[in-house]
Design a protein around this motif. Structure first.
Motif, PDB file in Angstrom:
ATOM      1  N   GLY A   1       0.819  -1.203   0.000  1.00  0.00           N
ATOM      2  CA  GLY A   1       0.000   0.000   0.000  1.00  0.00           C
ATOM      3  C   GLY A   1       0.852   1.252   0.000  1.00  0.00           C
ATOM      4  N   LYS A   2       0.186   2.358  -0.304  1.00  0.00           N
ATOM      5  CA  LYS A   2       0.879   3.635  -0.317  1.00  0.00           C
ATOM      6  C   LYS A   2       0.636   4.347   1.007  1.00  0.00           C
ATOM      7  N   GLU A   3       1.698   4.781   1.618  1.00  0.00           N
ATOM      8  CA  GLU A   3       1.580   5.476   2.897  1.00  0.00           C
ATOM      9  C   GLU A   3       0.908   6.832   2.671  1.00  0.00           C
ATOM     10  N   LEU A   4      -0.088   7.126   3.510  1.00  0.00           N
ATOM     11  CA  LEU A   4      -0.832   8.383   3.390  1.00  0.00           C
ATOM     12  C   LEU A   4      -0.099   9.506   4.093  1.00  0.00           C
ATOM     13  N   SER A   5      -0.177  10.662   3.480  1.00  0.00           N
ATOM     14  CA  SER A   5       0.377  11.848   4.114  1.00  0.00           C
ATOM     15  C   SER A   5      -0.557  12.299   5.228  1.00  0.00           C
ATOM     16  N   PRO A   6      -0.090  13.136   6.155  1.00  0.00           N
ATOM     17  CA  PRO A   6      -0.964  13.645   7.219  1.00  0.00           C
ATOM     18  C   PRO A   6      -2.204  14.352   6.670  1.00  0.00           C
ATOM     19  N   GLU A   7      -2.045  15.082   5.574  1.00  0.00           N
ATOM     20  CA  GLU A   7      -3.187  15.771   4.970  1.00  0.00           C
ATOM     21  C   GLU A   7      -4.193  14.779   4.421  1.00  0.00           C
ATOM     22  N   GLU A   8      -3.687  13.714   3.796  1.00  0.00           N
ATOM     23  CA  GLU A   8      -4.574  12.691   3.244  1.00  0.00           C
ATOM     24  C   GLU A   8      -5.291  11.939   4.354  1.00  0.00           C
ATOM     25  N   GLU A   9      -4.569  11.656   5.425  1.00  0.00           N
ATOM     26  CA  GLU A   9      -5.197  10.988   6.575  1.00  0.00           C
ATOM     27  C   GLU A   9      -6.307  11.850   7.166  1.00  0.00           C
ATOM     28  N   LYS A  10      -6.055  13.179   7.213  1.00  0.00           N
ATOM     29  CA  LYS A  10      -7.059  14.097   7.744  1.00  0.00           C
ATOM     30  C   LYS A  10      -8.309  14.087   6.867  1.00  0.00           C
ATOM     31  N   LYS A  11      -8.128  14.123   5.543  1.00  0.00           N
ATOM     32  CA  LYS A  11      -9.264  14.114   4.629  1.00  0.00           C
ATOM     33  C   LYS A  11     -10.041  12.810   4.724  1.00  0.00           C
ATOM     34  N   GLU A  12      -9.312  11.721   4.875  1.00  0.00           N
ATOM     35  CA  GLU A  12      -9.972  10.420   4.995  1.00  0.00           C
ATOM     36  C   GLU A  12     -10.809  10.345   6.260  1.00  0.00           C
ATOM     37  N   GLN A  13     -10.272  10.875   7.356  1.00  0.00           N
ATOM     38  CA  GLN A  13     -11.000  10.863   8.623  1.00  0.00           C
ATOM     39  C   GLN A  13     -12.223  11.779   8.550  1.00  0.00           C
ATOM     40  N   GLU A  14     -12.061  12.922   7.891  1.00  0.00           N
ATOM     41  CA  GLU A  14     -13.191  13.839   7.731  1.00  0.00           C
ATOM     42  C   GLU A  14     -14.309  13.207   6.907  1.00  0.00           C
ATOM     43  N   ALA A  15     -13.906  12.448   5.885  1.00  0.00           N
ATOM     44  CA  ALA A  15     -14.909  11.775   5.062  1.00  0.00           C
ATOM     45  C   ALA A  15     -15.676  10.740   5.887  1.00  0.00           C
ATOM     46  N   LYS A  16     -14.948  10.022   6.737  1.00  0.00           N
ATOM     47  CA  LYS A  16     -15.607   9.030   7.595  1.00  0.00           C
ATOM     48  C   LYS A  16     -16.539   9.722   8.590  1.00  0.00           C
ATOM     49  N   ASN A  17     -16.071  10.831   9.167  1.00  0.00           N
ATOM     50  CA  ASN A  17     -16.895  11.562  10.132  1.00  0.00           C
ATOM     51  C   ASN A  17     -18.144  12.139   9.460  1.00  0.00           C
ATOM     52  N   PHE A  18     -17.952  12.624   8.222  1.00  0.00           N
ATOM     53  CA  PHE A  18     -19.095  13.160   7.478  1.00  0.00           C
ATOM     54  C   PHE A  18     -20.157  12.077   7.280  1.00  0.00           C
ATOM     55  N   ASP A  19     -19.728  10.907   6.804  1.00  0.00           N
ATOM     56  CA  ASP A  19     -20.681   9.815   6.577  1.00  0.00           C
ATOM     57  C   ASP A  19     -21.382   9.426   7.869  1.00  0.00           C
ATOM     58  N   LEU A  20     -20.627   9.387   8.954  1.00  0.00           N
ATOM     59  CA  LEU A  20     -21.202   9.009  10.243  1.00  0.00           C
ATOM     60  C   LEU A  20     -22.257  10.021  10.681  1.00  0.00           C
ATOM     61  N   LEU A  21     -21.930  11.304  10.575  1.00  0.00           N
ATOM     62  CA  LEU A  21     -22.867  12.355  10.982  1.00  0.00           C
ATOM     63  C   LEU A  21     -24.096  12.384  10.080  1.00  0.00           C
ATOM     64  N   LYS A  22     -23.876  12.264   8.782  1.00  0.00           N
ATOM     65  CA  LYS A  22     -24.994  12.317   7.833  1.00  0.00           C
ATOM     66  C   LYS A  22     -25.983  11.193   8.085  1.00  0.00           C
ATOM     67  N   TYR A  23     -25.485   9.981   8.210  1.00  0.00           N
ATOM     68  CA  TYR A  23     -26.406   8.848   8.344  1.00  0.00           C
ATOM     69  C   TYR A  23     -26.949   8.699   9.751  1.00  0.00           C
ATOM     70  N   ASP A  24     -26.242   9.227  10.738  1.00  0.00           N
ATOM     71  CA  ASP A  24     -26.839   9.336  12.076  1.00  0.00           C
ATOM     72  C   ASP A  24     -28.014  10.321  12.025  1.00  0.00           C
ATOM     73  N   GLY A  25     -27.826  11.406  11.273  1.00  0.00           N
ATOM     74  CA  GLY A  25     -28.895  12.388  11.119  1.00  0.00           C
ATOM     75  C   GLY A  25     -30.105  11.815  10.422  1.00  0.00           C
ATOM     76  N   VAL A  26     -29.873  11.041   9.363  1.00  0.00           N
ATOM     77  CA  VAL A  26     -30.980  10.407   8.638  1.00  0.00           C
ATOM     78  C   VAL A  26     -31.738   9.460   9.565  1.00  0.00           C
ATOM     79  N   LYS A  27     -30.994   8.680  10.333  1.00  0.00           N
ATOM     80  CA  LYS A  27     -31.626   7.746  11.270  1.00  0.00           C
ATOM     81  C   LYS A  27     -32.444   8.496  12.317  1.00  0.00           C
ATOM     82  N   ALA A  28     -31.871   9.570  12.851  1.00  0.00           N
ATOM     83  CA  ALA A  28     -32.580  10.362  13.858  1.00  0.00           C
ATOM     84  C   ALA A  28     -33.830  11.003  13.257  1.00  0.00           C
TER      85      ALA A  28
END
Length: 292
Positions: free
Chosen positions: A10-37
């Protein structure tokens, strides 16, 4: 982390890429928690989820969910702002325009409502619902002729549009066109049946035509459908009083007082201010009900 990426190719992610990946995961979590609520009726939590998700990623679907949740909260301005954003992003989306119109209707902002309806009709000239909404906007602006024209167009596009027949009949009656209103009542009676609003319109048409006995009879049908119809009791009582049936009028006004003691303030003339209203007030401290 670099060891495992190297081991599995695999390719090692840069800190910026890791941040974007985590933000994408957090976005999905918040969005679908909102839909469920939202689906569970937890509106306040849903709004917070969608608002936080949008801080991470600007997503049209999430703006749509947020508009729906804000509307359920009663935040009409907030819901309208979200829809305006969606409309700017999707200018050819007629349903968004109609939703904006419906919110403007709740706010009694008939200018904004009419503009949204006109855009929706431009996008889909065969949209009967957009014509109906535009009729409501025209009515709110005092343009009754334009409103009736829009309702007639809605009916031409959808011959089974009962709400359009009902609103047109109500407006025609208000303009003194009892014949036109009667025609709409006939259609509604045949196709809708003993619906409360249809029966109320039918009773009012009969009263306007001078058929007092028939009107009183139809008001009775309204009460059978809805025993809590203040309008039916009040209007039937007015007819009875004017025709000399003070006992019947008294019974109806007693019922009005039971259902809403403040509603007598809306009744004009001798029926409330000078006549029955005063006697009704006295009746509460007298043995003889209504003192008539």
């Amino acid at each position: 982390m670099g060891f495992w990426n190297a081991l599995f190719g695999g390719k090692e992610l840069s800190p910026e890429e890791e941040k974007k990946e985590q933000e994408a995961k957090n976005f999905d979590l918040l969005k679908y928690d909102g839909v469920k609520a939202m689906k569970m009726g937890q509106t306040d939590y849903a709004v917070r989820c969608f608002q936080e998700a949008l801080k991470l990623h600007d997503d049209l679907e999430t703006h749509d969910y947020l508009s729906q949740s804000l509307l359920r909260q009663g935040d009409f301005d907030g819901a309208l702002a979200e829809l305006q954003l969606l409309a700017a992003a999707e200018p050819d989306n007629a349903p968004i325009q109609k939703r904006m119109a419906q919110i403007a209707y709740m706010q009694e902002d008939y200018t904004t409502m009419a503009a949204a309806c006109e855009r929706a009709i431009q996008l889909d000239v065969a949209d009967a619902h957009a014509c109906f909404l535009n009729a409501q906007a025209q009515q709110g602006q005092g343009n009754l002729v334009g409103a009736i024209a829009m309702l007639t167009k809605a009916i031409a596009l959808d011959g089974d549009y009962a709400d359009a027949y009902l609103l047109r009949g109500q407006m025609l009656l208000g303009m003194g066109d009892t014949q036109g209103a009667d025609q709409d009542v006939a259609w509604l009676t045949e196709h809708v049946g003993d619906h409360e609003e249809v029966l109320l319109l039918k009773a009012r048409v009969e009263a306007a035509k001078g058929n007092v006995e028939r009107a009183v009879e139809v008001y009775g049908q309204v009460v059978e459908v809805n025993p809590f119809s203040i309008e039916a009791f009040r209007e039937r009582g007015q007819l009875r009083f004017n025709s000399g049936d003070k006992a019947g009028a008294g019974e109806d006004m007693q019922k009005v007082l039971e259902l809403d003691p403040n509603s007598l303030a809306d009744v004009s003339g001798e029926y409330s201010a000078e006549g029955i209203e005063q006697r009704v007030k006295q009746a509460y401290s007298a043995v003889n009900p209504l003192g008539l």
